[in-house]
Design a protein around this motif. Structure first.
Motif, PDB file in Angstrom:
ATOM      1  N   GLY A   1       0.809  -1.213   0.000  1.00  0.00           N
ATOM      2  CA  GLY A   1       0.000   0.000   0.000  1.00  0.00           C
ATOM      3  C   GLY A   1       0.844   1.266   0.000  1.00  0.00           C
ATOM      4  O   GLY A   1       1.877   1.332   0.661  1.00  0.00           O
ATOM      5  N   TYR A   2       0.427   2.237  -0.805  1.00  0.00           N
ATOM      6  CA  TYR A   2       1.090   3.539  -0.877  1.00  0.00           C
ATOM      7  C   TYR A   2       2.545   3.438  -1.357  1.00  0.00           C
ATOM      8  O   TYR A   2       3.378   4.278  -0.995  1.00  0.00           O
ATOM      9  CB  TYR A   2       1.026   4.268   0.466  1.00  0.00           C
ATOM     10  N   CYS A   3       2.862   2.426  -2.135  1.00  0.00           N
ATOM     11  CA  CYS A   3       4.177   2.359  -2.785  1.00  0.00           C
ATOM     12  C   CYS A   3       4.086   3.175  -4.071  1.00  0.00           C
ATOM     13  O   CYS A   3       3.860   2.637  -5.164  1.00  0.00           O
ATOM     14  CB  CYS A   3       4.569   0.910  -3.052  1.00  0.00           C
ATOM     15  N   ASP A   4       4.253   4.465  -3.945  1.00  0.00           N
ATOM     16  CA  ASP A   4       3.969   5.413  -5.018  1.00  0.00           C
ATOM     17  C   ASP A   4       4.826   5.210  -6.266  1.00  0.00           C
ATOM     18  O   ASP A   4       4.423   5.604  -7.358  1.00  0.00           O
ATOM     19  CB  ASP A   4       4.182   6.845  -4.518  1.00  0.00           C
ATOM     20  N   SER A   5       6.033   4.653  -6.104  1.00  0.00           N
ATOM     21  CA  SER A   5       6.959   4.529  -7.234  1.00  0.00           C
ATOM     22  C   SER A   5       6.925   3.160  -7.902  1.00  0.00           C
ATOM     23  O   SER A   5       7.656   2.925  -8.870  1.00  0.00           O
ATOM     24  CB  SER A   5       8.392   4.836  -6.765  1.00  0.00           C
ATOM     25  N   LEU A   6       6.093   2.266  -7.393  1.00  0.00           N
ATOM     26  CA  LEU A   6       6.048   0.895  -7.920  1.00  0.00           C
ATOM     27  C   LEU A   6       5.203   0.863  -9.191  1.00  0.00           C
ATOM     28  O   LEU A   6       3.990   0.685  -9.137  1.00  0.00           O
ATOM     29  CB  LEU A   6       5.460  -0.037  -6.852  1.00  0.00           C
ATOM     30  N   ASN A   7       5.872   1.029 -10.345  1.00  0.00           N
ATOM     31  CA  ASN A   7       5.111   1.094 -11.600  1.00  0.00           C
ATOM     32  C   ASN A   7       4.953  -0.254 -12.279  1.00  0.00           C
ATOM     33  O   ASN A   7       4.171  -0.397 -13.217  1.00  0.00           O
ATOM     34  CB  ASN A   7       5.710   2.122 -12.576  1.00  0.00           C
ATOM     35  N   THR A   8       5.689  -1.260 -11.786  1.00  0.00           N
ATOM     36  CA  THR A   8       5.525  -2.605 -12.325  1.00  0.00           C
ATOM     37  C   THR A   8       5.950  -3.629 -11.276  1.00  0.00           C
ATOM     38  O   THR A   8       6.826  -3.344 -10.449  1.00  0.00           O
ATOM     39  CB  THR A   8       6.360  -2.799 -13.614  1.00  0.00           C
ATOM     40  N   ILE A   9       5.340  -4.788 -11.310  1.00  0.00           N
ATOM     41  CA  ILE A   9       5.737  -5.887 -10.422  1.00  0.00           C
ATOM     42  C   ILE A   9       5.309  -7.200 -11.073  1.00  0.00           C
ATOM     43  O   ILE A   9       4.199  -7.311 -11.599  1.00  0.00           O
ATOM     44  CB  ILE A   9       5.120  -5.732  -9.011  1.00  0.00           C
ATOM     45  N   ASP A  10       6.211  -8.165 -11.061  1.00  0.00           N
ATOM     46  CA  ASP A  10       5.927  -9.489 -11.627  1.00  0.00           C
ATOM     47  C   ASP A  10       5.513 -10.427 -10.502  1.00  0.00           C
ATOM     48  O   ASP A  10       6.297 -10.697  -9.587  1.00  0.00           O
ATOM     49  CB  ASP A  10       7.160 -10.044 -12.351  1.00  0.00           C
ATOM     50  N   LEU A  11       4.287 -10.911 -10.580  1.00  0.00           N
ATOM     51  CA  LEU A  11       3.779 -11.850  -9.583  1.00  0.00           C
ATOM     52  C   LEU A  11       4.131 -13.271 -10.013  1.00  0.00           C
ATOM     53  O   LEU A  11       3.904 -13.651 -11.161  1.00  0.00           O
ATOM     54  CB  LEU A  11       2.260 -11.688  -9.438  1.00  0.00           C
ATOM     55  N   PRO A  12       4.666 -14.089  -9.099  1.00  0.00           N
ATOM     56  CA  PRO A  12       5.123 -15.437  -9.465  1.00  0.00           C
ATOM     57  C   PRO A  12       3.972 -16.417  -9.674  1.00  0.00           C
ATOM     58  O   PRO A  12       2.868 -16.234  -9.135  1.00  0.00           O
ATOM     59  CB  PRO A  12       5.978 -15.848  -8.274  1.00  0.00           C
TER      60      PRO A  12
END
Length: 245
Positions: free
Chosen positions: A163-174
């Motif tokens: 939550g509120y990770c403002d800079s997280l523009n991408t994440i790969d879910l396993p």
């Protein structure tokens, strides 16, 4: 505890356990631990609200307790000795500290809730293989967090985890992931797109609420999804595409 005049300490190599030892020693800025330290446990509140700027955790340490380094707001350099035996990080263990990156030992099997909460300078992290759960609020309000590498052992992501990770523009879910809990990615303001692995069977309420940059969501072909909670994508104002392959 509460020794406000204490500024530095050399911890003898034979010491094996610390707990609440230096709690709120507000001017304690330097901790020396020898390379041959036999320290096994850094217990609850050990360095809570200290002024330390740098520390290297000895390889002998197997557990870092709850609140152990919480609100060590000057802590910018955190290192772990090679061949670390560290297994567990307690809840809030490094919350409100100031390092920008961290190399977690591969030996870790458990990270407690809110362990890195409000580490506002943290930009990247690799979660070791063997971790099965990202607990509640682990990275909540890590506003600079941009790069997260999740392990193939991961099965669940807890409520408010990112939550509120403002800079997280991408994440790969396993592909091992099965469960995403309540508001896990709330207000990730720069998250543009997300792919939900086919292994996910349950998504709770408001998982992506207020992800105002989210444009597309893709559910992998052969999705095993059984439960999709209420308002999962609420206030995703520019979300234009949800694709079930």
């Amino acid at each position: 505890k509460l020794c406000s005049s204490l500024t530095n300490i050399n911890i003898p190599f034979k010491i094996q356990n610390l707990e609440s030892t230096f709690r709120e020693c507000s001017n304690l800025s330097s901790i020396s631990l020898t390379n041959n330290s036999e320290l096994n446990t850094i217990g609850d509140y050990t360095f809570y609200k200290c002024a330390i700027t740098s520390i290297t955790i000895p390889s002998s340490v197997t557990s870092i307790g709850s609140y152990a380094f919480r609100e060590c707001e000057s802590l910018t350099n955190l290192q772990f000795q090679e061949n670390s035996k560290l297994k567990t990080l307690g809840e809030y263990s490094f919350a409100h500290t100031s390092f920008s990156n961290i190399d977690l030992p591969n030996s870790i099997i458990s990270i407690g809730e809110s362990a890195f909460r409000a580490c506002e300078n943290l930009t990247s992290i690799i979660i070791p293989d063997g971790i099965e759960t990202i607990e509640s609020s682990v990275f909540y309000y890590c506003k600079a967090l941009k790069s997260v590498e999740l392990p193939n052992s991961l099965q669940s992501i807890g409520d408010h985890a990112f939550g509120y990770c403002d800079s997280l523009n991408t994440i790969d879910l396993p592909n091992s992931l099965t469960f995403i809990d309540y508001q896990a990615f709330e207000k990730c303001a720069t998250l543009i797109a997300i792919t939900i692995p086919k292994s996910v069977t349950q998504m709770s309420n408001f998982v992506f609420t207020d992800c105002t940059a989210l444009e597309s969501v893709n559910f992998e072909n052969g999705s095993l999804l059984e439960t999709l909670g209420n308002a999962v994508f609420s206030d995703c104002k520019i979300l234009a595409k949800i694709n079930f392959e």
